[in-house]
Design a protein around this motif. Structure first.
Motif, short mmCIF file in Angstrom:
data_model
loop_
_atom_site.label_atom_id
_atom_site.label_comp_id
_atom_site.label_asym_id
_atom_site.label_seq_id
_atom_site.Cartn_x
_atom_site.Cartn_y
_atom_site.Cartn_z
N VAL A 1 57.82 41.84 38.73
CA VAL A 1 58.00 40.88 39.82
C VAL A 1 56.96 41.12 40.91
CG1 VAL A 1 59.56 40.20 41.68
CG2 VAL A 1 60.44 40.45 39.36
N ALA A 2 56.72 42.37 41.24
CA ALA A 2 55.72 42.70 42.27
C ALA A 2 54.34 42.23 41.83
CB ALA A 2 55.72 44.19 42.55
N GLN A 3 54.00 42.41 40.56
CA GLN A 3 52.70 41.97 40.06
C GLN A 3 52.57 40.45 40.11
OE1 GLN A 3 52.59 43.84 36.21
NE2 GLN A 3 51.37 45.55 36.97
N GLU A 4 53.63 39.75 39.77
CA GLU A 4 53.61 38.29 39.81
C GLU A 4 53.42 37.78 41.24
OE1 GLU A 4 53.66 35.77 37.58
OE2 GLU A 4 53.40 37.30 36.04
N ILE A 5 54.10 38.41 42.19
CA ILE A 5 53.95 38.02 43.59
C ILE A 5 52.52 38.27 44.05
CG2 ILE A 5 54.65 38.60 45.95
CD1 ILE A 5 57.49 39.09 44.80
N HIS A 6 51.98 39.42 43.69
CA HIS A 6 50.60 39.74 44.06
C HIS A 6 49.63 38.74 43.45
CE1 HIS A 6 47.24 42.23 45.29
NE2 HIS A 6 46.78 42.17 44.06
N ALA A 7 49.83 38.38 42.19
CA ALA A 7 48.95 37.42 41.52
C ALA A 7 49.03 36.05 42.18
CB ALA A 7 49.32 37.32 40.04
N ASP A 8 50.23 35.61 42.54
CA ASP A 8 50.39 34.32 43.22
C ASP A 8 49.67 34.32 44.57
OD1 ASP A 8 51.83 33.23 41.15
OD2 ASP A 8 53.79 33.57 42.09
N ASP A 9 49.80 35.41 45.30
CA ASP A 9 49.11 35.52 46.60
C ASP A 9 47.59 35.49 46.41
OD1 ASP A 9 51.54 35.69 47.87
OD2 ASP A 9 51.45 37.86 48.18
N ALA A 10 47.11 36.14 45.37
CA ALA A 10 45.67 36.16 45.11
C ALA A 10 45.16 34.76 44.77
CB ALA A 10 45.36 37.13 43.97
N VAL A 11 45.91 34.01 43.97
CA VAL A 11 45.50 32.65 43.61
C VAL A 11 45.51 31.76 44.85
CG1 VAL A 11 46.21 30.59 42.32
CG2 VAL A 11 46.19 32.82 41.20
N THR A 12 46.51 31.89 45.70
CA THR A 12 46.59 31.10 46.93
C THR A 12 45.40 31.41 47.83
OG1 THR A 12 48.98 31.07 46.78
CG2 THR A 12 48.03 30.57 48.92
N THR A 13 45.08 32.68 47.99
CA THR A 13 43.95 33.08 48.84
C THR A 13 42.64 32.57 48.27
OG1 THR A 13 45.13 35.06 49.53
CG2 THR A 13 42.76 35.07 49.83
N ARG A 14 42.47 32.69 46.96
CA ARG A 14 41.23 32.21 46.34
C ARG A 14 41.09 30.70 46.50
NH1 ARG A 14 37.06 32.70 43.09
NH2 ARG A 14 36.85 31.58 41.14
N SER A 15 42.17 29.97 46.38
CA SER A 15 42.12 28.52 46.57
C SER A 15 41.71 28.17 48.00
CB SER A 15 43.47 27.89 46.25
OG SER A 15 43.78 28.07 44.90
N ALA A 16 42.28 28.89 48.96
CA ALA A 16 41.95 28.63 50.37
C ALA A 16 40.48 28.95 50.64
CB ALA A 16 42.86 29.45 51.28
N LEU A 17 39.99 30.05 50.10
CA LEU A 17 38.58 30.41 50.29
C LEU A 17 37.66 29.40 49.63
CD1 LEU A 17 38.73 34.28 49.77
CD2 LEU A 17 38.25 33.05 51.89
N SER A 18 38.06 28.90 48.47
CA SER A 18 37.26 27.91 47.78
C SER A 18 37.17 26.61 48.58
CB SER A 18 37.86 27.65 46.40
OG SER A 18 37.11 26.69 45.70
N ARG A 19 38.31 26.19 49.13
CA ARG A 19 38.31 24.98 49.97
C ARG A 19 37.42 25.18 51.19
NH1 ARG A 19 43.73 25.06 48.71
NH2 ARG A 19 44.25 26.02 50.70
N ALA A 20 37.49 26.35 51.81
CA ALA A 20 36.69 26.63 53.00
C ALA A 20 35.20 26.66 52.64
CB ALA A 20 37.10 27.96 53.62
N ALA A 21 34.87 27.22 51.49
CA ALA A 21 33.46 27.28 51.07
C ALA A 21 32.93 25.88 50.80
CB ALA A 21 33.32 28.15 49.83
N ARG A 22 33.74 25.04 50.14
CA ARG A 22 33.29 23.67 49.88
C ARG A 22 33.11 22.90 51.18
NH1 ARG A 22 37.05 23.96 45.63
NH2 ARG A 22 38.55 22.78 46.84
N ALA A 23 34.01 23.09 52.12
CA ALA A 23 33.90 22.40 53.41
C ALA A 23 32.65 22.87 54.15
CB ALA A 23 35.14 22.64 54.25
N GLY A 24 32.38 24.16 54.10
CA GLY A 24 31.19 24.70 54.75
C GLY A 24 29.92 24.20 54.10
#
Length: 60
Positions: free
Chosen positions: A13-36
């Motif tokens: 469960v802890a690994q799944e939560i960590h993986a979900d957080d990583a995917v969310t962060t990567r998506s946010a960074l990707s959106r910010a990079a595209r906007a920049g």
């Protein structure tokens, strides 16, 4: 045996939560990079002439 299963489940469960957080962060960074990148492209192709007058190409 049940203790091992409980620990294994908790780790999973802890690994799944960590993986979900990583995917969310990567998506946010990707959106910010595209906007920049889009902002940089718009700035690079802004048409300005001598001394910043609008409408001239500004190319030699």
């Amino acid at each position: 045996m049940s203790t091992t299963a409980a620990v294994n489940m908790a780790v999973g469960v802890a690994q799944e939560i960590h993986a979900d957080d990583a995917v969310t962060t990567r998506s946010a960074l990707s959106r910010a990079a595209r906007a920049g990148a889009a902002r940089l492209v718009r700035t690079a192709f802004r048409r300005t002439g001598p001394a910043g007058t609008a409408g001239a190409s500004g190319l030699p």
